[in-house]
Design a protein around this motif. Structure first.
Motif, PDB file in Angstrom:
ATOM      1  N   ILE A 124       0.862  -1.192   0.000  1.00 27.20           N
ATOM      2  CA  ILE A 124       0.000   0.000   0.000  1.00 27.20           C
ATOM      3  C   ILE A 124       0.891   1.233   0.000  1.00 27.20           C
ATOM      4  O   ILE A 124       1.922   1.261   0.684  1.00 27.20           O
ATOM      5  N   THR A 125       0.518   2.242  -0.764  1.00 29.04           N
ATOM      6  CA  THR A 125       1.349   3.452  -0.851  1.00 29.04           C
ATOM      7  C   THR A 125       0.536   4.711  -0.549  1.00 29.04           C
ATOM      8  O   THR A 125      -0.693   4.701  -0.602  1.00 29.04           O
ATOM      9  N   GLY A 126       1.278   5.800  -0.208  1.00 31.96           N
ATOM     10  CA  GLY A 126       0.662   7.118  -0.056  1.00 31.96           C
ATOM     11  C   GLY A 126      -0.281   7.255   1.111  1.00 31.96           C
ATOM     12  O   GLY A 126      -0.081   6.686   2.184  1.00 31.96           O
ATOM     13  N   LYS A 127      -1.353   8.006   0.883  1.00 31.44           N
ATOM     14  CA  LYS A 127      -2.275   8.354   1.974  1.00 31.44           C
ATOM     15  C   LYS A 127      -3.079   7.166   2.490  1.00 31.44           C
ATOM     16  O   LYS A 127      -3.711   7.258   3.549  1.00 31.44           O
ATOM     17  N   ASP A 128      -3.062   6.035   1.758  1.00 30.39           N
ATOM     18  CA  ASP A 128      -3.784   4.846   2.222  1.00 30.39           C
ATOM     19  C   ASP A 128      -3.017   4.091   3.303  1.00 30.39           C
ATOM     20  O   ASP A 128      -3.560   3.186   3.936  1.00 30.39           O
ATOM     21  N   CYS A 129      -1.737   4.450   3.506  1.00 33.91           N
ATOM     22  CA  CYS A 129      -0.928   3.768   4.531  1.00 33.91           C
ATOM     23  C   CYS A 129      -1.462   4.114   5.924  1.00 33.91           C
ATOM     24  O   CYS A 129      -1.778   5.274   6.194  1.00 33.91           O
ATOM     25  N   PRO A 130      -1.534   3.135   6.828  1.00 36.97           N
ATOM     26  CA  PRO A 130      -2.059   3.413   8.172  1.00 36.97           C
ATOM     27  C   PRO A 130      -1.252   4.443   8.945  1.00 36.97           C
ATOM     28  O   PRO A 130      -1.804   5.246   9.684  1.00 36.97           O
ATOM     29  N   HIS A 131       0.104   4.461   8.772  1.00 35.80           N
ATOM     30  CA  HIS A 131       0.904   5.424   9.534  1.00 35.80           C
ATOM     31  C   HIS A 131       0.768   6.839   8.986  1.00 35.80           C
ATOM     32  O   HIS A 131       1.121   7.795   9.665  1.00 35.80           O
ATOM     33  N   MET A 132       0.239   7.009   7.780  1.00 41.02           N
ATOM     34  CA  MET A 132      -0.026   8.353   7.259  1.00 41.02           C
ATOM     35  C   MET A 132      -1.359   8.887   7.782  1.00 41.02           C
ATOM     36  O   MET A 132      -1.545  10.075   7.958  1.00 41.02           O
ATOM     37  N   LYS A 133      -2.293   7.984   8.046  1.00 39.53           N
ATOM     38  CA  LYS A 133      -3.588   8.409   8.586  1.00 39.53           C
ATOM     39  C   LYS A 133      -3.459   8.881  10.027  1.00 39.53           C
ATOM     40  O   LYS A 133      -4.259   9.644  10.521  1.00 39.53           O
ATOM     41  N   GLU A 134      -2.390   8.405  10.708  1.00 40.65           N
ATOM     42  CA  GLU A 134      -2.213   8.750  12.124  1.00 40.65           C
ATOM     43  C   GLU A 134      -1.435  10.041  12.318  1.00 40.65           C
ATOM     44  O   GLU A 134      -1.413  10.615  13.385  1.00 40.65           O
ATOM     45  N   LYS A 135      -0.737  10.551  11.289  1.00 44.87           N
ATOM     46  CA  LYS A 135       0.163  11.689  11.473  1.00 44.87           C
ATOM     47  C   LYS A 135      -0.590  12.984  11.744  1.00 44.87           C
ATOM     48  O   LYS A 135      -1.735  13.157  11.381  1.00 44.87           O
ATOM     49  N   GLY A 136       0.129  13.938  12.377  1.00 47.52           N
ATOM     50  CA  GLY A 136      -0.449  15.254  12.676  1.00 47.52           C
ATOM     51  C   GLY A 136      -0.426  16.150  11.455  1.00 47.52           C
ATOM     52  O   GLY A 136       0.090  15.798  10.404  1.00 47.52           O
ATOM     53  N   ALA A 137      -0.944  17.365  11.600  1.00 44.35           N
ATOM     54  CA  ALA A 137      -1.112  18.288  10.479  1.00 44.35           C
ATOM     55  C   ALA A 137       0.210  18.606   9.787  1.00 44.35           C
ATOM     56  O   ALA A 137       0.278  18.710   8.573  1.00 44.35           O
ATOM     57  N   LEU A 138       1.279  18.750  10.573  1.00 46.20           N
ATOM     58  CA  LEU A 138       2.563  19.131   9.984  1.00 46.20           C
ATOM     59  C   LEU A 138       3.100  18.038   9.079  1.00 46.20           C
ATOM     60  O   LEU A 138       3.741  18.300   8.085  1.00 46.20           O
ATOM     61  N   LYS A 139       2.789  16.775   9.421  1.00 45.71           N
ATOM     62  CA  LYS A 139       3.383  15.670   8.688  1.00 45.71           C
ATOM     63  C   LYS A 139       2.502  15.190   7.539  1.00 45.71           C
ATOM     64  O   LYS A 139       2.912  14.390   6.742  1.00 45.71           O
ATOM     65  N   GLN A 140       1.261  15.632   7.510  1.00 47.36           N
ATOM     66  CA  GLN A 140       0.393  15.237   6.419  1.00 47.36           C
ATOM     67  C   GLN A 140       0.659  16.151   5.233  1.00 47.36           C
ATOM     68  O   GLN A 140      -0.129  17.001   4.887  1.00 47.36           O
ATOM     69  N   ASN A 141       1.807  15.979   4.599  1.00 50.31           N
ATOM     70  CA  ASN A 141       2.135  16.816   3.472  1.00 50.31           C
ATOM     71  C   ASN A 141       2.514  15.944   2.299  1.00 50.31           C
ATOM     72  O   ASN A 141       2.797  14.761   2.427  1.00 50.31           O
ATOM     73  N   LYS A 142       2.518  16.583   1.150  1.00 52.68           N
ATOM     74  CA  LYS A 142       2.675  15.854  -0.101  1.00 52.68           C
ATOM     75  C   LYS A 142       3.966  15.050  -0.158  1.00 52.68           C
ATOM     76  O   LYS A 142       3.976  13.899  -0.581  1.00 52.68           O
ATOM     77  N   GLU A 143       5.067  15.646   0.310  1.00 53.62           N
ATOM     78  CA  GLU A 143       6.364  14.998   0.159  1.00 53.62           C
ATOM     79  C   GLU A 143       6.485  13.725   0.985  1.00 53.62           C
ATOM     80  O   GLU A 143       6.977  12.705   0.504  1.00 53.62           O
ATOM     81  N   VAL A 144       6.024  13.769   2.252  1.00 51.81           N
ATOM     82  CA  VAL A 144       6.086  12.566   3.084  1.00 51.81           C
ATOM     83  C   VAL A 144       5.132  11.498   2.548  1.00 51.81           C
ATOM     84  O   VAL A 144       5.459  10.313   2.532  1.00 51.81           O
ATOM     85  N   LEU A 145       3.954  11.920   2.097  1.00 52.10           N
ATOM     86  CA  LEU A 145       2.998  10.966   1.518  1.00 52.10           C
ATOM     87  C   LEU A 145       3.608  10.243   0.322  1.00 52.10           C
ATOM     88  O   LEU A 145       3.367   9.053   0.117  1.00 52.10           O
ATOM     89  N   GLU A 146       4.414  10.965  -0.460  1.00 53.09           N
ATOM     90  CA  GLU A 146       5.021  10.362  -1.652  1.00 53.09           C
ATOM     91  C   GLU A 146       6.112   9.349  -1.309  1.00 53.09           C
ATOM     92  O   GLU A 146       6.511   8.554  -2.155  1.00 53.09           O
ATOM     93  N   LEU A 147       6.605   9.372  -0.060  1.00 53.63           N
ATOM     94  CA  LEU A 147       7.677   8.444   0.344  1.00 53.63           C
ATOM     95  C   LEU A 147       7.169   7.314   1.237  1.00 53.63           C
ATOM     96  O   LEU A 147       7.943   6.468   1.665  1.00 53.63           O
ATOM     97  N   ALA A 148       5.866   7.307   1.532  1.00 53.23           N
ATOM     98  CA  ALA A 148       5.307   6.325   2.473  1.00 53.23           C
ATOM     99  C   ALA A 148       4.774   5.091   1.745  1.00 53.23           C
ATOM    100  O   ALA A 148       4.148   5.207   0.693  1.00 53.23           O
ATOM    101  N   PHE A 149       5.067   3.911   2.313  1.00 54.16           N
ATOM    102  CA  PHE A 149       4.444   2.676   1.819  1.00 54.16           C
ATOM    103  C   PHE A 149       4.358   1.679   2.970  1.00 54.16           C
ATOM    104  O   PHE A 149       5.077   1.788   3.969  1.00 54.16           O
ATOM    105  N   SER A 150       3.450   0.739   2.856  1.00 55.53           N
ATOM    106  CA  SER A 150       3.217  -0.254   3.904  1.00 55.53           C
ATOM    107  C   SER A 150       3.063  -1.631   3.285  1.00 55.53           C
ATOM    108  O   SER A 150       2.573  -1.771   2.158  1.00 55.53           O
ATOM    109  N   VAL A 151       3.483  -2.638   4.046  1.00 57.27           N
ATOM    110  CA  VAL A 151       3.309  -4.032   3.631  1.00 57.27           C
ATOM    111  C   VAL A 151       2.217  -4.644   4.497  1.00 57.27           C
ATOM    112  O   VAL A 151       2.319  -4.648   5.729  1.00 57.27           O
TER     113      VAL A 151
END
Length: 726
Positions: free
Chosen positions: A616-643
């Motif tokens: 799973i990649t991007g905003k669908d990753c569980p650890h991206m749904k948990e992040k605060g406002a500062l971390k919910q940004n395009k660049e971090v979302l583009e580097l996030a993935f989950s197995v």
């Protein structure tokens, strides 16, 4: 015969006794192992003891982390976390200054361990520390003159322990009193304060502001920009970094209506020039954390333009229409005619003619051109700034184009609107800062109106490029593409000033851009004839298999990933790599970033590839749904993935950069038998396919290709011809 995998051989220390060599059975409960160790040294009440890693961390061994124990590890038998917490809770309240100082030092070290932290917090330890800060230190302030170093250390260890305990995220930041905030703020506001105390105080204020909107208002009442500025004028880069971090936090959390007011205060206090002279142009090299904070400040400053960028012009608003009249007046040196001069039709005709020369799309009512968002009113602001502050250049551009044929004129109005929109895209106006980006541009700190000056340089570049391309109105989009490339290439060189940026653009003329494009095109030549296309299709599967093997090899080498915590300065790392047989993912936590590969046997956790269900990649990753406002940004979302494995279990990743993200997502998809879809796969395919095609299409006429490789020559009789560089 190798020992069972569940048996770990370790050494265990106990003060005053010889260390014991022992085999630990990882299947046995930890309490049973501790009991066995205690009995070996004839120690009763084994429940009052625990095992620690005997290194600089002194972390307790728990059921959760016991798999981190490796063969050859040195452990230490010590008091249990609860017993240690109780003892330190009592000792830090000692009436003896020396005892209190020593116990607070021990507390600061112990608080890094989450197991101890939980026990100390359960004893209401956070409240005790805040009380000591609020009132307990008052008693010692009388002694400050005669015992200043001791007082500084006492306060420093107290605040360090507090920061370490809060960093575990067990206690909410909303629980602190105004008295505590006032006390911390007072340490920042004092002109002469111990460096360690000041650093911890700034860190606490930053965390308060970022983690609680309520605390933001309380901190904002206690701290002013004027009180923070002196800390930037010193030479300690850590203090400067924490100071800018607090300013950024206050900026980020400020309500929309207060941000412009805060920006005005920052301008009054000359923050930009102070940062330029004391930080950017300081002889001390800028470290990554400082670069990040400067980048955040740059983004937040440009985000102040978002409101104007998203504001449409009201064609009926006379004040806004007056700005367009001002542009006309400056360009053609005309005064506003009185209402009774000439007929209405004559005046309308004159205005229409002038607005056409100014390059507006709507000649009758140019206000309509500014109803597009973005860039909205920001484009008109830029045009007026250019006309007023660079009047000669503005008049020259307008008159130069109005004297050309209609099809060859560079429309100033339309160009300004599209250029403003492009600059907002390049600088990502309106986007939140990235959590792990260091991309600040020194030149934007050299002028109070840096965006407007940036626009003025680029609009002159656009006009110059238009002439070099001999463009017509049909070529407008092509010109904009070339200008974008010129700007991006100049920014990549990180010019130190706007003048340097201007000179870099001078070297990137349209002719130079064509040469660069030609050079790049030669490296990516594409043949379109049918036989060539058939050959490409035949070769493609081989190249794809080659890319797949490279991706899997990269996964076997492994990568160090960073855990994003609430305070990004305390980086925590973990490592993951694929086994050579491609059947298991090995992973585990690290104390620090490794210098090379981490061996498989040091990574205790395993995940069989057969258990992986999906990537799973991007905003669908569980650890991206948990992040605060500062971390919910395009660049971090583009580097996030989950197995995803088993039932709703996840292994979460944030790649260090785009390259590693593509390597890992491609490799994991390849393991699952799915298509590799990353940008790097496409790029690698194009590069390798082009090389292979060129090799196969080489003219080999009259060249004899041997069926077998040539023999390897014999070794020389001596190596006297070898030159020893050492």
């Amino acid at each position: 015969m190798p020992p069972p995998a569940d048996i770990v051989k370790v050494a265990i220390e106990w003060p005053g006794a010889f260390p014991k060599l022992m085999e630990i059975d990882q299947k046995k409960p930890l309490s049973a192992i501790i009991k066995e160790v205690c009995e070996g040294w004839s120690l009763g009440n084994h429940e009052n003891f625990a095992l620690q890693i005997a290194d600089a961390t002194n972390f307790y061994i728990t059921e959760k982390n016991r798999n981190d124990i490796k063969n050859g590890s040195i452990l230490r038998l010590t008091s249990s976390p609860y017993q240690t917490a109780v003892q330190l809770h009592e000792r830090i309240q000692s009436s003896s200054m020396d005892a209190k100082l020593e116990s607070l030092k021990d507390l600061a070290n112990a608080s890094r361990d989450i197991t101890f932290a939980q026990e100390f917090i359960n004893l209401d330890g956070i409240s005790l520390l805040t009380q000591m800060v609020e009132s307990g230190t008052e008693r010692y302030q009388k002694l400050q003159k005669i015992m200043k170093p001791c007082f500084g250390d006492l306060l420093s260890f107290t605040l360090t322990a507090f920061v370490e305990l809060m960093d575990h995220g067990i206690v909410s930041w909303d629980t602190f009193s105004v008295a505590f905030i006032k006390k911390i703020a007072s340490y920042v506001n004092k002109s002469a304060m111990d460096t360690a105390v000041l650093q911890r105080s700034l860190a606490i204020l930053e965390s308060m502001v970022l983690n609680s909107q309520d605390l933001y208002h309380k901190v904002a009442q206690e701290i002013t920009i004027g009180q923070l500025i002196p800390h930037l004028q010193g030479t300690d880069q850590d203090i400067q970094t924490y100071t800018i971090a607090v300013i950024n936090a206050l900026f980020l959390k400020a309500p929309e209506e207060k941000r412009q007011e805060m920006a005005h205060i920052l301008a009054q206090k000359q923050l930009r020039s102070i940062i330029l002279s004391n930080v950017i142009r300081s002889p001390t090299p800028i470290n990554d954390e400082m670069a990040h904070q400067l980048y955040v400040l740059q983004v937040l400053t440009f985000n102040l333009l978002e409101d104007r960028m998203m504001t449409k012009m009201d064609p009926q608003d006379q004040a806004q229409r007056d700005i367009i009249f001002e542009l006309r007046r400056i360009a053609f040196d005309v005064e506003c005619e009185p209402n009774n001069s000439g007929s209405i039709e004559k005046r309308k005709s004159m205005y229409t003619r002038d607005y056409k020369k100014l390059g507006f799309i709507n000649h009758v009512n140019p206000a309509v051109d500014f109803t597009q968002i973005p860039p909205g009113m920001l484009a008109l602001d830029n045009m007026l700034y250019f006309a007023r502050h660079h009047q000669d250049a503005y008049i020259r551009i307008v008159l130069e184009n109005s004297s050309r044929e209609d099809k060859h004129e560079c429309p100033f109005g339309r160009s300004s609107i599209e250029l403003t929109k492009m600059l907002c895209e390049i600088l990502k106006v309106g986007e939140l800062p990235s959590e792990n980006c260091h991309d600040f541009h020194p030149m934007f700190f050299t002028h109070d109106r840096s965006f407007e000056e940036f626009f003025c340089i680029c609009i002159q570049l656009l006009n110059k490029t238009w002439k070099e391309m001999r463009a017509t109105s049909e070529d407008f989009n092509k010109v904009m593409q070339v200008v974008r490339e010129q700007i991006m290439r100049a920014l990549t060189l990180k010019p130190n000033s706007l003048d340097q940026f201007k000179s870099r653009l001078q070297n990137l003329s349209y002719t130079e851009i064509l040469k660069i494009r030609q050079s790049e095109r030669m490296n990516q030549e594409d043949f379109q004839s049918r036989p060539i296309l058939e050959l490409r299709e035949k070769i493609q599967p081989e190249i794809m298999e080659l890319i797949k093997q490279q991706r899997l090899n990269r996964l076997c080498d492994g990568t160090c990933f960073r855990k994003i915590s609430s305070r990004r300065r305390q980086d925590k790392f973990w490592y993951c790599r694929l086994s050579p047989n491609h059947k298991v993912l090995h992973y585990g936590d690290l104390e620090e970033s490794p210098q090379g590969e981490v061996p498989h046997d040091s990574l205790q956790d395993k995940l069989p590839v057969a258990d992986i269900k999906a990537v799973i990649t991007g905003k669908d990753c569980p650890h991206m749904k948990e992040k605060g406002a500062l971390k919910q940004n395009k660049e971090v979302l583009e580097l996030a993935f989950s197995v995803l494995y088993e039932s709703d279990e996840y292994l979460n990743f944030i790649a260090p950069d785009k390259h590693e993200y593509c390597m890992w997502t491609d490799g994991l998809n390849a393991l699952l038998g799915k298509e590799m879809t990353s940008d790097y796969t496409k790029s690698d395919m194009d590069t390798l396919l082009s090389m292979e095609m060129k090799l196969r299409l080489l003219d080999l006429e009259n060249i004899q290709i041997p069926e077998a490789p040539p023999p390897i020559p014999k070794e020389p009789s001596n190596y006297d011809f070898v030159y020893d560089c050492n």
